[in-house]
Design a protein around this motif. Structure first.
Motif, PDB file in Angstrom:
ATOM      1  N   LEU A   1       0.549  -0.711   0.169  1.00  0.00           N
ATOM      2  CA  LEU A   1      -0.014   0.198  -0.247  1.00  0.00           C
ATOM      3  C   LEU A   1       0.788   1.631  -0.208  1.00  0.00           C
ATOM      4  O   LEU A   1       0.599   1.895  -0.668  1.00  0.00           O
ATOM      5  CB  LEU A   1      -0.924   0.309   1.068  1.00  0.00           C
ATOM      6  CG  LEU A   1      -1.862  -0.949   0.680  1.00  0.00           C
ATOM      7  CD1 LEU A   1      -2.970  -1.019   2.164  1.00  0.00           C
ATOM      8  CD2 LEU A   1      -2.637  -0.478  -0.064  1.00  0.00           C
ATOM      9  N   CYS A   2       1.890   1.084   0.446  1.00  0.00           N
ATOM     10  CA  CYS A   2       2.944   2.027   0.849  1.00  0.00           C
ATOM     11  C   CYS A   2       3.434   2.246  -0.769  1.00  0.00           C
ATOM     12  O   CYS A   2       3.496   3.786  -1.609  1.00  0.00           O
ATOM     13  CB  CYS A   2       4.112   1.623   1.579  1.00  0.00           C
ATOM     14  SG  CYS A   2       3.494   2.100   3.209  1.00  0.00           S
ATOM     15  N   HIS A   3       3.566   1.694  -1.205  1.00  0.00           N
ATOM     16  CA  HIS A   3       4.155   1.778  -2.053  1.00  0.00           C
ATOM     17  C   HIS A   3       3.125   2.487  -3.287  1.00  0.00           C
ATOM     18  O   HIS A   3       3.795   3.026  -4.683  1.00  0.00           O
ATOM     19  CB  HIS A   3       5.077   0.116  -3.290  1.00  0.00           C
ATOM     20  CG  HIS A   3       5.799  -0.661  -2.129  1.00  0.00           C
ATOM     21  ND1 HIS A   3       7.152   0.331  -2.526  1.00  0.00           N
ATOM     22  CD2 HIS A   3       6.274  -1.625  -2.512  1.00  0.00           C
ATOM     23  CE1 HIS A   3       8.477  -0.156  -2.045  1.00  0.00           C
ATOM     24  NE2 HIS A   3       8.005  -1.308  -1.636  1.00  0.00           N
ATOM     25  N   GLY A   4       1.825   1.942  -3.429  1.00  0.00           N
ATOM     26  CA  GLY A   4       1.109   2.276  -3.950  1.00  0.00           C
ATOM     27  C   GLY A   4       0.549   3.713  -3.963  1.00  0.00           C
ATOM     28  O   GLY A   4       0.521   4.775  -4.850  1.00  0.00           O
ATOM     29  N   TRP A   5       0.545   3.885  -2.955  1.00  0.00           N
ATOM     30  CA  TRP A   5       0.483   5.518  -2.312  1.00  0.00           C
ATOM     31  C   TRP A   5       1.758   6.316  -3.667  1.00  0.00           C
ATOM     32  O   TRP A   5       1.655   7.043  -3.879  1.00  0.00           O
ATOM     33  CB  TRP A   5       1.077   5.487  -0.777  1.00  0.00           C
ATOM     34  CG  TRP A   5       0.538   7.508  -0.756  1.00  0.00           C
ATOM     35  CD1 TRP A   5      -0.849   7.339  -0.267  1.00  0.00           C
ATOM     36  CD2 TRP A   5       1.012   8.453  -0.327  1.00  0.00           C
ATOM     37  NE1 TRP A   5      -0.893   8.720   0.584  1.00  0.00           N
ATOM     38  CE2 TRP A   5       0.172   9.183   0.290  1.00  0.00           C
ATOM     39  CE3 TRP A   5       2.441   8.803  -0.722  1.00  0.00           C
ATOM     40  CZ2 TRP A   5       0.659  10.492  -0.144  1.00  0.00           C
ATOM     41  CZ3 TRP A   5       2.316  10.118  -0.549  1.00  0.00           C
ATOM     42  CH2 TRP A   5       1.705  10.939  -0.025  1.00  0.00           C
ATOM     43  N   SER A   6       2.837   6.042  -2.891  1.00  0.00           N
ATOM     44  CA  SER A   6       4.425   7.086  -4.245  1.00  0.00           C
ATOM     45  C   SER A   6       4.159   6.611  -5.305  1.00  0.00           C
ATOM     46  O   SER A   6       4.024   8.052  -6.078  1.00  0.00           O
ATOM     47  CB  SER A   6       5.416   6.214  -3.664  1.00  0.00           C
ATOM     48  OG  SER A   6       5.859   5.831  -2.279  1.00  0.00           O
TER      49      SER A   6
END
Lengths: 316, 496
Positions: free
Chosen positions: B483-488
């Motif tokens: 999810l953090c990667h997706g946010w970036s």
């Protein structure tokens, strides 16, 4: 989602498909009836005749392996005709007990508002207590027990409107409307050559209702979601658009229905979306519009939708 | 206008007695008045009903609006009947009084004394200042009764209309299944037609009574103002005198046949009548100069205020006239802006600015929406109890989320990621979230934006967030990292 929840959810899905295959174009009504059943409540259905209410109850009874009975409410219907009575049998020379139609699992009370208040009260007592007292003995009705009462929104002459306190006993009120055109074509072509209810279809028991109800009760409720449900109900009490708001029983009903919806969706907990989705069916029969709002032509659903916009959803 | 032929007793009546007289007139001339009313209404109403056959309420509304037009013909006929003139309906129809109709269908349509004022326009054919002056005199009395007449007739019309409609509804056999109301209790087309026809019938029935009552009030006022009763009495007196003379002459002629005495008497009467005519003016002047006349006496007493006297149509307020007079007398006008003109101009400019300011403040909401951004669309700083301003976010959101996760602050970590996503969606995509929106509704708004990858990402985040927030289920660390990667990828400003 644990295994038992997913199993129940799958069983509910197959039951839903079974009913929808027989009652075409009313999937929303079917879902709401299932929700009421899982929540252990009773349903008030309002709609014009001929929309398949009997078929719905028949299909549901078949799907849960339960019994089904129907009472057509009329102005001369007596409480004994609903609950049963004790009569003297001349041949046996003793009093015998005649069980009324309430001794069943699913009871279709057709046009409940055509019977006088005394007869309505007899049925509502059974709905609340789940038992009948005959000849001084208390007898439990079938388990599960669910009443599906119908009201006709037109032809109000000679009817006895259900008082607000009695309406509160119904966990949800469903407005059933005409099916879409393509669904109606399907209904017409399918039933043109056979009588309604003639084909019972799959008669296997698809769901163990009591077990599903226990699982429904065990669905997790976060404090913030519970507070949100209460806030929604309390908003009806302070609104100037409503003459009479919903009581605490509505908060309980809202959370129970939200749990049932979560179970149908295969979730082990309820979200604010589940609560919000159940607001209209749970609250629409528990509030009374202010006279000026009625004059303006606004309906209960519109006013409740307006109130929903004013209550903050929980987030953190 | 020959008062000798007046068909009603010319005497002074109270206002409500005059209304009674009007109703009597309507009953007496029932046939021509109704025929005239129907003839006036029928052709145009029929056309309207045909035009609006699918929504007859429109036809009814237009017919109701044209009431001042329909009322003219019955009034015209009544005015002729009053003086015993044979006013045939056809003949009257040909000379339909249509003068000055436009004001009656525009700003005078809501006049509450229409029936009282109508004769001034229709019969006297006065317009403009003359009409206003005439009405001012007439309204000195009975304007309250005229108002009452209008109200009573309106109520009566409603009563008759609903009476007819309900009678039709109640007495229609159920087997006909007309379906006057639909399932929601609204009128169907049949119901609308039933109501429209009932209303038109009620309008036709009540209209002559309303017009005649107003006409009788008008007559009564004129009888008072112009002393018709006295004039008629004098005329009757003269008539009686003449008939006395004729009778005396006949008597004397018969007496002449018998003797000579009556001739002298007859000649005396004629001479007396001639004497009266020639010396009447001298006699009147002599009487007026006598003791009983020519004296002035001031009498003071209390009386009720007649409010109707103060109501003057289209007149300037007294204070404004006084102010302008004062201004003219006391302020020196000059050609430059240092004098009164400057101050007057300044006053007007200030007044204009004040009005403009008030209007801007009053309609600030709609104007803000016209400007592009609605108040709802304005970027909020706090939403759902969360600070969603970009300044409140850490510089590196994913790193902060993973740091919190490492400290076992799971809820805070995912809460930050969800809050940061909302903040970016508001800031970058201008999504109008409201405090009442649930997580799924927010996700639906994102989906409606039409960016598939962003929508997918936000749905995943919402699902995980809900499981943690409401289901108290802690997701796997790998899921949070995804999810953090997706946010970036989807929401960060930095290039990836």
């Amino acid at each position: 989602m644990n295994d038992s929840t997913s199993t129940t959810s799958a069983a509910l899905d197959s039951l839903r498909r079974h009913i929808n295959s027989r009652l075409i174009g009313q999937s929303q009504v079917v879902d709401q009836v299932l929700i009421a059943m899982l929540a252990g409540g009773h349903v008030l259905i309002e709609g014009v005749p001929g929309l398949g209410k009997t078929l719905l109850v028949q299909a549901l009874a078949a799907g849960i392996g339960g019994k089904f009975k129907r009472i057509q409410f009329t102005p001369d219907l007596m409480p004994g005709d609903v609950t049963g009575h004790v009569m003297f049998d001349m041949s046996q020379g003793k009093f015998v007990l005649k069980h009324g139609p309430v001794f069943t699992n699913l009871l279709l009370a057709d046009e409940i508002n055509r019977a006088p208040a005394k007869t309505q009260a007899a049925l509502l007592e059974v709905m609340q207590e789940q038992q009948v007292t005959l000849d001084g003995k208390s007898m439990e009705v079938g388990k599960p027990f669910m009443v599906l009462a119908t009201q006709n929104p037109i032809e109000q002459e000679g009817t006895y409107a259900l008082p607000e306190a009695e309406l509160d006993r119904f966990i949800i009120k469903i407005n059933i409307d005409y099916p879409q055109a393509q669904d109606e074509v399907l209904i017409a072509t399918r039933y043109a050559l056979q009588s309604f209810g003639g084909d019972q279809g799959d008669t296997r028991q698809l769901l163990d209702v009591e077990s599903a109800q226990q699982q429904c009760a065990a669905i997790e409720v976060d404090d913030k979601v519970a507070a949100y449900a209460v806030d929604l109900v309390r908003a009806t009490r302070g609104s100037t658009l409503l003459r009479h708001g919903a009581g605490p029983r509505a908060s309980i009903a809202l959370l129970r229905c939200a749990k049932a919806l979560a179970l149908i969706n295969g979730a082990g907990f309820i979200t604010p979306d589940d609560v919000k989705a159940m607001v209209l069916p749970v609250l629409r029969h528990r509030v009374i519009l202010a006279p000026e709002v009625e004059i303006d032509g606004l309906g209960v659903d519109q006013v409740l939708a307006n109130l929903l916009e004013k209550v903050d959803a929980p987030r953190s | 206008m020959d008062l000798d032929k007046l068909q009603v007793n010319a005497c002074t009546r109270s206002g409500w007695q005059a209304v009674d007289l009007g109703f009597q007139m309507a009953r007496a001339w029932f046939r021509p008045l109704y025929l005239a009313g129907v003839m006036a209404m029928l052709p145009l109403t029929a056309v309207l009903l045909l035009l609006f056959w699918k929504s007859p309420f429109w036809a009814l509304a237009i017919a109701w609006w044209l009431k001042p037009f329909w009322e003219r013909l019955p009034l015209f006929i009544a005015s002729r009947k009053l003086f015993d003139e044979d006013a045939g309906v056809w003949q009257s129809f040909r000379s339909f009084p249509v003068k000055d109709i436009l004001p009656w269908l525009l700003w005078r349509r809501f006049s509450m004394q229409r029936a009282f004022d109508n004769p001034v326009t229709v019969l006297e054919e006065l317009r403009g200042g003359q009409r206003r002056q005439r009405l001012r005199v007439l309204h000195g009395k009975y304007s309250d009764v005229a108002l009452g007449n209008q109200f009573v007739c309106f109520c009566f019309e409603l009563l008759v209309c609903f009476g007819i409609a309900l009678t039709l509804d109640f007495f229609t056999p159920e087997s006909l299944d007309l379906k006057v109301y639909d399932r929601y209790g609204d009128l169907t087309l049949v119901g609308e037609w039933m109501f429209t026809l009932s209303a038109l019938l009620a309008m036709t029935l009540v209209m002559p009574f309303h017009s005649m009552a107003g006409f009788a009030l008008y007559l009564n006022r004129r009888i008072e103002l112009e002393a018709w009763d006295i004039e008629i009495s004098f005329r009757n007196l003269v008539q009686r005198k003449r008939s006395d003379v004729t009778r005396s002459t006949g008597l004397l002629a018969s007496v002449l046949l018998a003797g000579l005495v009556g001739l002298a008497a007859s000649g005396g009467a004629e001479a007396a009548l001639e004497h009266d005519r020639s010396s009447a003016s001298d006699l009147i002047a002599e009487v007026l100069q006598g003791e009983d006349y020519g004296q002035e006496k001031v009498v003071r007493k209390w009386r009720f205020k007649d409010w109707s006297e103060e109501v003057e149509e289209e007149s300037f307020p007294e204070w404004l006239i006084e102010f302008l007079e004062w201004w003219e007398q006391n302020i020196q006008w000059s050609t430059d802006f240092s004098g009164a003109a400057f101050w007057l101009k300044l006053l007007l400019v200030l007044l204009f600015l004040g009005c403009a300011g008030y209007l801007l403040w009053r309609y600030r909401g709609p104007l803000a929406r016209l400007g592009g951004k609605s108040p709802e669309a304005a970027v909020p700083e706090v939403l759902f109890g969360l600070d969603v301003t970009p300044q409140s976010l850490p510089p590196d959101v994913p790193a902060q989320v993973m740091r919190l996760w490492g400290e076992d602050a799971y809820r805070e970590a995912l809460g930050l990621l969800y809050r940061a996503s909302l903040s970016r969606l508001i800031d970058k995509y201008e999504l109008a979230f409201r405090a009442s929106h649930t997580e799924a509704e927010c996700a639906s708004l994102v989906k409606a934006r039409g960016i598939e990858s962003l929508s997918d990402y936000f749905w995943q985040l919402t699902r995980v967030w809900r499981e943690l927030a409401y289901g108290h289920r802690i997701p796997a660390k790998e899921r949070v990292q995804q999810l953090c990667h997706g946010w970036s990828r989807e929401l960060s400003d930095e290039p990836h």
